[in-house]
Structure formats: structure tokens, C-alpha cells
Design an enzyme around this catalytic site. Structure first.
Site, PDB file in Angstrom:
ATOM      1  N   ASP A 120       0.851  -1.190   0.000  1.00  8.39           N
ATOM      2  CA  ASP A 120       0.000   0.000   0.000  1.00  8.39           C
ATOM      3  C   ASP A 120       0.886   1.239   0.000  1.00  8.39           C
ATOM      4  O   ASP A 120       1.984   1.223   0.575  1.00  8.39           O
ATOM      5  CB  ASP A 120      -0.898   0.021   1.240  1.00  8.39           C
ATOM      6  CG  ASP A 120      -1.938  -1.100   1.220  1.00  8.39           C
ATOM      7  OD1 ASP A 120      -2.368  -1.486   0.116  1.00  8.39           O
ATOM      8  OD2 ASP A 120      -2.313  -1.582   2.306  1.00  8.39           O
ATOM      9  N   ASP A 136      -7.087  -1.445  -4.448  1.00  9.98           N
ATOM     10  CA  ASP A 136      -8.170  -1.107  -3.519  1.00  9.98           C
ATOM     11  C   ASP A 136      -9.132  -0.101  -4.147  1.00  9.98           C
ATOM     12  O   ASP A 136     -10.351  -0.194  -3.985  1.00  9.98           O
ATOM     13  CB  ASP A 136      -7.593  -0.510  -2.228  1.00  9.98           C
ATOM     14  CG  ASP A 136      -6.711  -1.497  -1.480  1.00  9.98           C
ATOM     15  OD1 ASP A 136      -6.973  -2.707  -1.575  1.00  9.98           O
ATOM     16  OD2 ASP A 136      -5.765  -1.055  -0.809  1.00  9.98           O
TER      17      ASP A 136
END
Length: 208
Positions: A120, A136
Site C-alpha cells: 500500500d 483497492d
């Protein structure tokens, strides 16, 4: 008029979305180098912060990589089956939503299989929100498009109605087949009973 571009749409969109996710993850890991390091992008709004997430958002199911891998793989399989099974009657907006969701699931699935964690790197400064990535975003955007398409768009509502009617039709057909088998079994029972009675009577007569 060729329909080939439309036929290839799901595959090209899926490939491009997954490629964008993986490339940006590689760049983020290369530029930020270490976990927790960050760089401002739009001050006060967005920054890049590299994280290696073994769970979901908000640290849910941390270190449950195997479970999340199985769930992600199952999700991808269901989405692909649904897309292939209902591709022709499915409205283009619904197709796009499913492909985008699938791309996000595949992007994070690749990370979990290759690294046992998800990379991330996108963080908001103006709100307390988990660090996320392009995959995401694909899942979130795809779900929103899917909900809008099925609830507010006429073609989506008609598609959903058609699926419901098809499901009811199949249910009625299965019920009819069960009733037919039950009726056949009941119809055969008296015949068997008569034969048993005749056999018993013959045995009695032979004994006499």
C-alpha cells in the site's frame, strides 16, 4: 461491423488495470525504499507512504494472508464465472464494474501470493483513512459503479429482474421434476404390492 473490440474489452481493461496497480506498487516500493517512509504529493491532501499490509483495511485479519488469499481467489473465480455466464445479456456498465472489481482483486491477490502481504502507498492527510493502493481503488470504484448500475440505471434493473425471473423459472422446473419423480415412484408402488400379493397367494396354493 466487427464486434471484436467489444469482445476484447473485458480482457484489455483487466490487463491494463492490473498492470497499472503492479507498476505503481513497484515504483512506490523503489522510491520510498523502507516501510513507513513517506513523501508529500498534494500537501494537506494526499501523500505517498509505503506500507506492507498482511491483513485488510484498519488492520483487520492481520497475518491471515492464507485466508485472505483463498477469499480473494474465490472472489475472482465467482466474478469471472458471472461475467462469462451472463456476458451477452449483461449491460456494458455492469460489465465494466465487474471487470474493475476483478482487476482490483487480482492485483492484491498477486501481492499476497508473491510476497505474503499487500503493498500500500496512497494516504490521505485530511481524514483518518487506511493507506491503500490502486487495486483497492478499483474494488471501491467498481462496487460503487455496480450499485449505481443495478439500482439507478434502467438496463441494470432490467438485467437484475431477468436474472430473478430465470432463477424462479429454474426453481419451478426443479420442483416439477421432483414432483414427477415422486409421482412415478408412487405409481410404481401399487404394482409392486400387487405382485407381492400374487406371489404370496401362489406360495399358499402350492403349500396346499
Amino acid at each position: 461491423r466487427s464486434t471484436r473490440p467489444r469482445t476484447l474489452f473485458p480482457y484489455t481493461t483487466l490487463f491494463r488495470s492490473v498492470a497499472a496497480d503492479q507498476v505503481t506498487k513497484v515504483l512506490a516500493a523503489d522510491m520510498l525504499k523502507t516501510v513507513g517512509s513517506s513523501a508529500e504529493f498534494i500537501p494537506g491532501f494526499i501523500r505517498f507512504e509505503y506500507c506492507e499490509n498482511t491483513g485488510m483495511a484498519w488492520s483487520l485479519l492481520s497475518d491471515k494472508t492464507f485466508l485472505l488469499t483463498i477469499v480473494s481467489a474465490a472472489m475472482v473465480a465467482i466474478l469471472v464465472y458471472f461475467l462469462v455466464r451472463f456476458y451477452k445479456p449483461m449491460p456494458n456498465l455492469i460489465k465494466a464494474a465487474i471487470v474493475i472489481i476483478c482487476a482490483g482483486a487480482v492485483g492484491n491477490l498477486i501481492d499476497r501470493i508473491a510476497f505474503n502481504y499487500v503493498r500500500d502507498f496512497i494516504a490521505f492527510d485530511f481524514v483518518d483513512f487506511p493507506v491503500f493502493n490502486i487495486a483497492d481503488s478499483c474494488v471501491t470504484i467498481g462496487v460503487i459503479i455496480l450499485a449505481v448500475g443495478l439500482i439507478f440505471v434502467k438496463s441494470g434493473r432490467e438485467f437484475l429482474k431477468a436474472l430473478d425471473e430465470e432463477d424462479k423459472k429454474k426453481s419451478e422446473e426443479r420442483k416439477a421434476r421432483r414432483m414427477e419423480r415422486k409421482s412415478s415412484a408412487q405409481g410404481a408402488e401399487p404394482e409392486g404390492t400387487d405382485r407381492s400379493a400374487e406371489s404370496a397367494e401362489e406360495t399358499e396354493n402350492d403349500g396346499e
